[in-house]
Design an enzyme around this catalytic site. Structure first.
Site, PDB file in Angstrom:
ATOM      1  CD  GLN A 125      36.403  36.067  42.776  1.00  0.00           C
ATOM      2  OE1 GLN A 125      36.071  35.803  41.633  1.00  0.00           O
ATOM      3  NE2 GLN A 125      36.297  35.189  43.751  1.00  0.00           N
ATOM      4  CD  GLU A 181      29.692  42.487  38.760  1.00  0.00           C
ATOM      5  OE1 GLU A 181      29.787  41.548  37.962  1.00  0.00           O
ATOM      6  OE2 GLU A 181      30.588  43.335  38.903  1.00  0.00           O
ATOM      7  CG  ASN A 236      38.440  39.846  40.264  1.00  0.00           C
ATOM      8  OD1 ASN A 236      39.052  38.846  39.935  1.00  0.00           O
ATOM      9  ND2 ASN A 236      37.126  39.855  40.347  1.00  0.00           N
ATOM     10  CG  ASP A 237      35.241  41.195  43.059  1.00  0.00           C
ATOM     11  OD1 ASP A 237      35.804  41.848  42.176  1.00  0.00           O
ATOM     12  OD2 ASP A 237      34.113  40.689  42.921  1.00  0.00           O
ATOM     13  CD1 TRP A 297      38.502  37.750  36.760  1.00  0.00           C
ATOM     14  CD2 TRP A 297      37.855  36.545  34.991  1.00  0.00           C
ATOM     15  NE1 TRP A 297      37.365  37.058  37.111  1.00  0.00           N
ATOM     16  CE2 TRP A 297      36.952  36.310  36.037  1.00  0.00           C
ATOM     17  CE3 TRP A 297      37.657  35.883  33.773  1.00  0.00           C
ATOM     18  CZ2 TRP A 297      35.853  35.454  35.911  1.00  0.00           C
ATOM     19  CZ3 TRP A 297      36.565  35.029  33.642  1.00  0.00           C
ATOM     20  CH2 TRP A 297      35.676  34.824  34.699  1.00  0.00           C
TER      21      TRP A 297
HETATM   22  C1  FRU Z   1      32.918  41.712  40.451  1.00  0.00           C
HETATM   23  C2  FRU Z   1      32.751  40.313  39.885  1.00  0.00           C
HETATM   24  C3  FRU Z   1      31.772  39.542  40.723  1.00  0.00           C
HETATM   25  C4  FRU Z   1      32.185  38.120  40.479  1.00  0.00           C
HETATM   26  C5  FRU Z   1      33.675  38.234  40.371  1.00  0.00           C
HETATM   27  C6  FRU Z   1      34.305  37.279  39.411  1.00  0.00           C
HETATM   28  O1  FRU Z   1      34.112  42.318  40.121  1.00  0.00           O
HETATM   29  O2  FRU Z   1      32.364  40.389  38.556  1.00  0.00           O
HETATM   30  O3  FRU Z   1      30.419  39.801  40.417  1.00  0.00           O
HETATM   31  O4  FRU Z   1      31.792  37.261  41.502  1.00  0.00           O
HETATM   32  O5  FRU Z   1      33.959  39.562  39.979  1.00  0.00           O
HETATM   33  O6  FRU Z   1      35.690  37.290  39.507  1.00  0.00           O
END
Ligand code: FRU
Length: 494
Positions: A38, A204, A21-22, A46
């Site tokens: 991530q 976030e 992810n991020d 996830w």
């Molecule tokens: C955003 C988020 C962040 C967090 C991460 C967890 O997509 O929810 O706030 O740090 O992903 O993977």
């Protein structure tokens, strides 16, 4: 039917395997751009977060590197940033190369499961080999949790005037700013945002940085804030605020003072650009604010039809700040490095188009293409386009000048059944430019379209999963019109 192999993008970053992810911890040093992300290396959904790592010398071709940060006794590794500590303020350097410091959130899943509130803290790690390998700081966490559930995603920048580091941290429904002389001890300075902007979900991944206004050269501060859910077309999206920062407090411009739930200040109106932030340590001689986002949406990210890996990043984008009446707007465009991958260009000065007119021919591979054209002298018409393949999949997009709406409709774009939210409704964005001419820039990869309208004033990014590759771009609406300065660039990449 296409599958994993065919869905793997040609030039957008995606991990070799596992979940992503991020984007995290992006920094530039000595000719190399670093991208962390991530990452759940052991599954395609996830899970326990690590920081994956990739490097590039041009922001376009990426090479995946060994995992940079793994979970430890403090928790898994959530999002954060990285800075080059040129003055060795942290004292973590060895006197040879400046240490690179990653600042991230520890997420203690067990404490969260046990119903505690203080399960997110901030930790740091340092690298003495320019970001290749990392050592966790022994006295982590450096910022303990004050008893707030959502307390994460530290983005740190150097604040020259006060010779200190400033951290923007997402705290539930606002951003808290902290400062530190050394990255080790942090002090809270102020809060921003409780009564401003969209609040349909948790805040976030903030980013606070300086920008120079294109027309005036004046300096402003921009605060990016991702929100999930609560985006303009459902699910996750990134809004921004323009104002000033004095080392302590962020003050939004008065013209923005009233912005509430509904506003036009989104980095991207498409459904698939989230948690994006900018690179740190870009040399002054370059001077760009380079942004990358996660090209998915929490509504369906875990369900998209790929197996070996899941998720892609957007194309890196250059952000610009321009005046807009008494306020400012961020403009995005693909980084210029993409141009060096152009192998062939078809140009047409002018095309008279109507329903069924093909803008591209079979000789163009639309799974790696960059297109630009202008729609001039706008009239009250719908300017509608579609990507099409041999099995009838259609990705429609366009602009309706009657109600000033851009839109993307992926209802019949191929595999869509994995989540209702994927095609619930077409995505729209209100055009804010008043110009009679509409410049359009399009980036196409196998499974994504990135639309930059009005030189990037309004952007829409969406992903799709066609059963066969898209083969042509056609005009499909009832209205006929003229497009000018057509350039179809074939890219060589994969
Ligand atoms: C955003 C988020 C962040 C967090 C991460 C967890 O997509 O929810 O706030 O740090 O992903 O993977």
């Amino acid at each position: 039917i296409q599958s994993d192999l065919d869905f793997r993008p040609n030039f957008h970053f995606t991990p070799d395997s596992g979940w992503m992810n991020d984007p995290n911890g992006m920094f530039y040093l000595d000719g190399t751009y670093h991208l962390f992300f991530q990452h759940n290396p052991d599954d395609n959904v996830w899970g326990p977060m690590h920081w994956g790592h990739a490097t590039s010398t041009d922001l376009i071709t990426w090479e995946e590197q060994p995992i940079a940060l793994e979970p430890d006794e403090h928790g898994t590794i959530f999002s954060g940033s990285a800075v080059v500590d040129h003055n060795n303020t942290s004292g973590l350097g060895d006197g040879n190369t400046p240490p690179v410091i990653a600042i991230f959130t520890y997420h203690d899943a067990e404490a969260a499961d046990a119903g505690e509130d203080d399960f997110q803290t901030q930790g740091i790690a340092y690298s003495l080999d320019k970001g290749q390998t990392w050592t966790k700081y022994e006295q982590n966490p450096v910022l303990p949790n004050p008893g707030i559930k959502d307390f994460r995603d530290p983005k740190v920048n150097w604040y020259e005037e006060d010779q200190k580091w400033v951290m923007a941290l997402a705290v539930q429904d606002h951003i808290s700013f902290y400062s530190s002389p050394n990255l080790l001890e942090w002090e809270r300075e102020s809060d921003f945002g409780q009564n401003m902007g969209a609040h349909g979900g948790v805040w976030e991944c903030p980013d606070l940085f300086r920008m120079t206004v294109e027309e005036t050269g004046e300096e402003k501060w921009v605060l990016l804030v991702s929100i999930n859910p609560g985006g303009p077309n459902g699910g996750s999206a990134t809004q921004y605020f323009v104002g000033d920062f004095n080392g302590t407090t962020f003050t939004p411009d008065e013209s923005l003072n009233k912005i509430g739930e509904e506003h036009d200040y989104w980095i991207d109106f498409g459904k698939d650009n989230y948690a994006g932030v900018t690179w740190s340590n870009i040399p002054e001689t370059d001077g760009r604010d380079i942004f990358i986002g996660w090209m998915s949406n929490w509504q369906y990210a875990n369900e998209v039809p790929t197996e070996q890996w899941r998720s892609t990043m957007t194309v890196p984008r250059n952000l610009k700040l321009k005046t807009d009446g008494d306020s400012y707007k961020i403009y995005s465009s693909p980084v210029k490095e993409l141009d060096k991958y152009i192998v062939n260009t078809i140009e047409k000065r002018e095309m008279q188009v109507s329903e069924g007119t093909a803008i591209t021919t079979d000789s163009i591979n639309l799974a790696k293409a960059h297109l630009t054209f202008d729609i001039t002298n706008l009239e009250d018409k719908t300017y509608e386009f579609a990507l099409l393949n041999s099995v009838g999949d259609t990705l429609k997009f366009g602009y309706d000048h009657n109600d000033k709406q851009f839109y993307v409709n992926r209802k019949n774009s191929g595999l869509t059944g994995f989540s209702e939210t994927f095609t619930e409704k077409k995505s729209t964005a209100t055009r804010t430019s008043k110009s009679e001419n509409l410049p359009v820039e399009i980036i196409l990869d196998k499974t994504s379209i990135e639309l930059f309208y009005d030189n990037g004033e309004t952007v829409m990014t969406e992903i799709f999963f066609p059963r066969r590759p898209f083969e042509t771009l056609k005009v499909v609406g009832d209205d006929s019109f003229i497009i000018e300065n057509v350039k179809i660039n074939q890219l060589t990449l994969n």
